[in-house]
Write an enzyme that holds these catalytic residues in place. Sequence first.
Site, short mmCIF file in Angstrom:
data_model
loop_
_atom_site.label_atom_id
_atom_site.label_comp_id
_atom_site.label_asym_id
_atom_site.label_seq_id
_atom_site.Cartn_x
_atom_site.Cartn_y
_atom_site.Cartn_z
N TYR A 87 -9.39 5.88 -11.64
CA TYR A 87 -9.13 6.51 -10.33
C TYR A 87 -8.82 8.00 -10.43
O TYR A 87 -8.27 8.56 -9.47
CB TYR A 87 -7.89 5.90 -9.67
CG TYR A 87 -7.74 4.42 -9.62
CD1 TYR A 87 -8.78 3.60 -9.18
CD2 TYR A 87 -6.52 3.83 -9.95
CE1 TYR A 87 -8.59 2.23 -9.10
CE2 TYR A 87 -6.34 2.46 -9.87
CZ TYR A 87 -7.37 1.67 -9.44
OH TYR A 87 -7.17 0.33 -9.36
N CYS A 143 -13.44 4.93 -27.84
CA CYS A 143 -14.73 5.63 -27.93
C CYS A 143 -15.44 5.64 -26.59
O CYS A 143 -16.42 4.93 -26.37
CB CYS A 143 -15.57 4.98 -29.02
SG CYS A 143 -14.75 5.16 -30.61
N GLY A 198 0.76 -1.25 0.00
CA GLY A 198 0.00 0.00 0.00
C GLY A 198 0.78 1.28 0.00
O GLY A 198 0.20 2.36 -0.20
C1 LIG Z 1 -2.98 -4.89 -4.09
C2 LIG Z 1 -2.50 -5.55 -2.85
C3 LIG Z 1 -1.20 -5.34 -2.39
C4 LIG Z 1 -0.23 -4.41 -3.06
O1 LIG Z 1 -0.60 -3.07 -2.89
P1 LIG Z 1 0.38 -1.90 -3.38
O2 LIG Z 1 -0.41 -0.68 -3.12
O3 LIG Z 1 0.61 -2.13 -4.83
O4 LIG Z 1 1.62 -1.98 -2.57
C5 LIG Z 1 -0.78 -6.04 -1.27
N1 LIG Z 1 -1.63 -6.87 -0.62
C6 LIG Z 1 -2.90 -7.07 -1.03
C7 LIG Z 1 -3.76 -8.00 -0.26
C8 LIG Z 1 -3.38 -6.41 -2.15
O5 LIG Z 1 -4.64 -6.62 -2.53
#
Ligand SMILES: *Cc1c(COP(=O)(O)O)cnc(C)c1O
Length: 418
Positions: A316, A342, A238
């Site tokens: 997004y 389109c 994340g």
């Molecule tokens: C998408 C996801 C990640 C990776 O998230 P990033 O923002 O790309 O670091 C890690 N764990 C889970 C469970 C995810 O769904």
Amino acid sequence: MSAFAYRNRILHAEDVDLAQLADSVATPFYCYSAATLVERFGAFRAALPDGALIAYAVKANGNLAVLRTLAAEGAGADVVSGGELKKALAAGIAASRIVFSGVGKSAAEMALALEAGIHQFNVESEAELAVLDAVARAKGVVAPVALRINPDIDAGTHAKITTGTAASKFGIALPQAREAYARAASLAGIAIVGIDVHIGSQIATLAPFQAAFRRVVALAEDLRAQGHGIARLDLGGGLGIAYAGDAAVPNVDEYAAMVRRVLEGHDFAPVFEPGRAIAAPAGLLVSRVLYVKHAPERTFLILDAGMNDLLRPALYEAHHAIVRVRATDAPARRYDVVGPICESADVFARDRELPQTEAGDLVAFLDAGAYGATMASAYNARPPAAEVLVKGERWSVVRPRLTDDDLLASDRIPDWLR
Ligand SMILES: *Cc1c(COP(=O)(O)O)cnc(C)c1O
């Protein structure tokens, strides 16, 4: 130093001239830098606690060549489907370094992962737990499980990539966690190995991570006190990146320092699942301007890349920096940069300042290495962009662009329509 820099006024990927590459590989194409992948993964490895499992999130960029580059650096994988599991294994990532996340694993996907012998399942509901238990018992094995907890923390990111609030489909609500662990402990096909949390993506401040991690650590200690075997703490991914050059996004070292503070005095084997922060800065999308269209109020740059190649702006409202591949002293102009699809949503940037640009010029979208190619589609029957990996002065097409005929050949006309 970025692997994407100008030399003789032409943007290069490492030692490869992107204007020349565009002549060899038809546009649009993604271009990834192996050195940047290695550098970004290395930043996590250096900063995070020794021995941590860094399970790269395959959904950010699952190209086999990218996975293999990261595998050679010691990356594990976080997968969210049987397909991603197969890719990670094919790239040489040991099953013992693979975690399986996602709210909707099928029994067939669970069976595949049990046969491979993965490190851990991150289970997101009691219903899923029951199915995993049955699949494991039928095979005479025990599934290693962490329950994904939804800590009800707003990650402060775009609504479509926040996953840790009570309204989200992800994880088990904190108030239901104890009951879910008690249920897991009662199942013969399940071995509790840890706890998991992932509150969203493109998170640009440390506070929501810290709040979520503290809640999960407190819960983990509680569960331990009740006798559950919580050895592992999976803190998800994340961490955001500075798409708009905003210096405020915390770097890996700051993130890791926060993690160390939260973990201090606790004894867990940590697991991390970074995706974007490793892959995004390692990739560009290179596209050619097809037309410059002068409308009464705006000027459009119409590219040969569309939302089918890079969906993030449409999905997004994401910002990607856009640069000219050939630097120019031409005066600045304002453009709406759009694709050929389109759909009114097929807009990459509105009112973006760029040097005056003409049909035939090449542009590059920066930080497009994550959630770019993996989200591509063949909408409008446009085969998605090719993918190229660069290493030094070498380059290789690591996924060719399908042809129109490839797409055509994937449909079938039933007998009764012939
Ligand atoms: C998408 C996801 C990640 C990776 O998230 P990033 O923002 O790309 O670091 C890690 N764990 C889970 C469970 C995810 O769904």
